[in-house]
Design a protein around this motif. Structure first.
Motif, PDB file in Angstrom:
ATOM      1  N   LEU A 111       0.810  -1.214   0.000  1.00 56.81           N
ATOM      2  CA  LEU A 111       0.000   0.000   0.000  1.00 56.81           C
ATOM      3  C   LEU A 111       0.847   1.268   0.000  1.00 56.81           C
ATOM      4  N   LYS A 112       2.183   1.117  -0.142  1.00 56.10           N
ATOM      5  CA  LYS A 112       3.067   2.281  -0.191  1.00 56.10           C
ATOM      6  C   LYS A 112       3.529   2.489  -1.628  1.00 56.10           C
ATOM      7  N   CYS A 113       3.365   3.709  -2.138  1.00 57.23           N
ATOM      8  CA  CYS A 113       3.746   4.024  -3.508  1.00 57.23           C
ATOM      9  C   CYS A 113       5.269   3.961  -3.632  1.00 57.23           C
ATOM     10  N   SER A 114       5.742   3.262  -4.657  1.00 59.83           N
ATOM     11  CA  SER A 114       7.185   3.131  -4.850  1.00 59.83           C
ATOM     12  C   SER A 114       7.815   4.420  -5.369  1.00 59.83           C
ATOM     13  N   ASP A 115       7.033   5.314  -5.972  1.00 62.09           N
ATOM     14  CA  ASP A 115       7.570   6.563  -6.516  1.00 62.09           C
ATOM     15  C   ASP A 115       7.639   7.674  -5.459  1.00 62.09           C
ATOM     16  N   CYS A 116       6.492   7.971  -4.850  1.00 62.68           N
ATOM     17  CA  CYS A 116       6.443   9.128  -3.950  1.00 62.68           C
ATOM     18  C   CYS A 116       6.482   8.751  -2.471  1.00 62.68           C
ATOM     19  N   GLY A 117       6.222   7.493  -2.132  1.00 62.43           N
ATOM     20  CA  GLY A 117       6.261   7.073  -0.729  1.00 62.43           C
ATOM     21  C   GLY A 117       4.963   7.283   0.019  1.00 62.43           C
ATOM     22  N   GLU A 118       3.930   7.804  -0.632  1.00 66.11           N
ATOM     23  CA  GLU A 118       2.624   7.977   0.004  1.00 66.11           C
ATOM     24  C   GLU A 118       1.934   6.619   0.108  1.00 66.11           C
ATOM     25  N   PHE A 119       0.947   6.537   1.017  1.00 64.27           N
ATOM     26  CA  PHE A 119       0.233   5.287   1.205  1.00 64.27           C
ATOM     27  C   PHE A 119      -1.081   5.298   0.437  1.00 64.27           C
ATOM     28  N   PHE A 120      -1.381   4.176  -0.217  1.00 62.15           N
ATOM     29  CA  PHE A 120      -2.654   4.013  -0.900  1.00 62.15           C
ATOM     30  C   PHE A 120      -3.720   3.681   0.126  1.00 62.15           C
ATOM     31  N   GLU A 121      -4.970   3.945  -0.236  1.00 65.59           N
ATOM     32  CA  GLU A 121      -6.083   3.575   0.615  1.00 65.59           C
ATOM     33  C   GLU A 121      -6.830   2.432  -0.055  1.00 65.59           C
ATOM     34  N   PHE A 122      -7.064   1.372   0.674  1.00 66.48           N
ATOM     35  CA  PHE A 122      -7.767   0.218   0.130  1.00 66.48           C
ATOM     36  C   PHE A 122      -9.239   0.572  -0.054  1.00 66.48           C
ATOM     37  N   MET A 123      -9.726   0.499  -1.301  1.00 65.58           N
ATOM     38  CA  MET A 123     -11.103   0.877  -1.597  1.00 65.58           C
ATOM     39  C   MET A 123     -11.975  -0.311  -1.978  1.00 65.58           C
TER      40      MET A 123
END
Length: 192
Positions: A111-123
Motif C-alpha cells: 500500500l506504499k507508492c514506490s515513486d512518492c512514498g505515500e500510502f494508498f487507501e484500500f477501496m
C-alpha cells in the motif's frame, strides 16, 4: 452438615425392617440398588456425623486464614502474568491482514507508492468472472463507481490489444510474399 449423606429420592423402599436405596457404582459407571437392614443403614448414616466438640478443619493450605492476604497477593501476581501471556498469545494467534503477510514475505508494503512514498487507501477488490472483471467489494458508492470505470478501461484495453493481435495475424496471412509466390509459381510449372 449442610446435606445428608444420601438424598431422600435415592431411597426406593422402606418396610420397617429393611431399606432399599439406589446409588451410582463408580467402577461400572451404572446405577444400581442395594438392600440393607435398618440397623446397618442407620450405622452407615451416622458414620458421617462428627463427635461432640470435634474440631473440623475447614480451611487449610492456600485457603488458611493465616495466609489468606499473602495468597491473594500471590494470586494477583500470578493472574497478571497469565493475563500478559494470554495477550501475547492472542497477538501471535491473530489472523494477519494481506498487507502484513506481504510485508513479512516480500519485504515491502503493497500500500506504499514506490515513486512518492505515500500510502494508498484500500477501496475494494475486483475479481474475474466469466472472462470479465466484476467488483466484488467496494468500500463505498464512490469507490464502486471508480472501480467500475477502471474495470471498463481495462476491458477496453484488453479488447484493443486482442484486436491488434488478430489484425496483425490476418495481415501476416494475407501479406504478399515473394517467397510464397515463387513456391506457388514453381509448383504450377510442369516439371521437365
Amino acid at each position: 452438615m449442610k446435606w445428608g449423606p444420601i438424598a431422600m429420592d435415592r431411597i426406593v423402599m422402606y418396610d420397617g425392617e429393611s431399606v432399599l436405596f439406589s446409588y451410582k457404582d463408580k467402577r461400572t459407571n451404572r446405577k444400581e440398588t442395594h438392600l440393607m437392614s435398618v440397623e446397618a443403614f442407620i450405622g452407615a448414616l451416622i458414620r458421617h456425623i462428627p463427635d461432640r466438640h470435634f474440631k473440623t478443619i475447614r480451611r487449610y493450605g492456600i485457603y488458611s486464614r493465616r495466609i489468606k492476604t499473602l495468597m491473594k497477593q500471590v494470586m494477583a501476581v500470578y493472574q497478571k502474568a497469565v493475563r500478559r501471556r494470554l495477550v501475547e498469545l492472542k497477538q501471535v494467534m491473530r489472523v494477519k491482514s494481506w498487507t502484513e503477510k506481504t510485508v513479512e514475505v516480500f519485504g515491502y508494503d503493497p500500500l506504499k507508492c514506490s515513486d512518492c512514498g505515500e500510502f494508498f487507501e484500500f477501496m475494494g477488490t475486483s475479481v474475474a468472472k466469466n472472462g470479465r472483471l466484476k467488483v466484488q467489494y467496494a468500500k463505498d458508492r464512490q469507490a464502486r463507481h471508480y472501480m467500475l470505470e477502471v474495470n471498463q478501461n481495462i476491458a477496453k484495453e484488453a479488447y484493443q490489444t486482442k484486436y491488434k493481435q488478430a489484425e496483425a495475424a490476418a495481415y501476416d496471412r494475407c501479406r504478399f510474399s515473394w517467397e510464397r509466390q515463387r513456391r506457388i509459381y514453381l509448383s504450377e510449372m510442369p516439371q521437365a
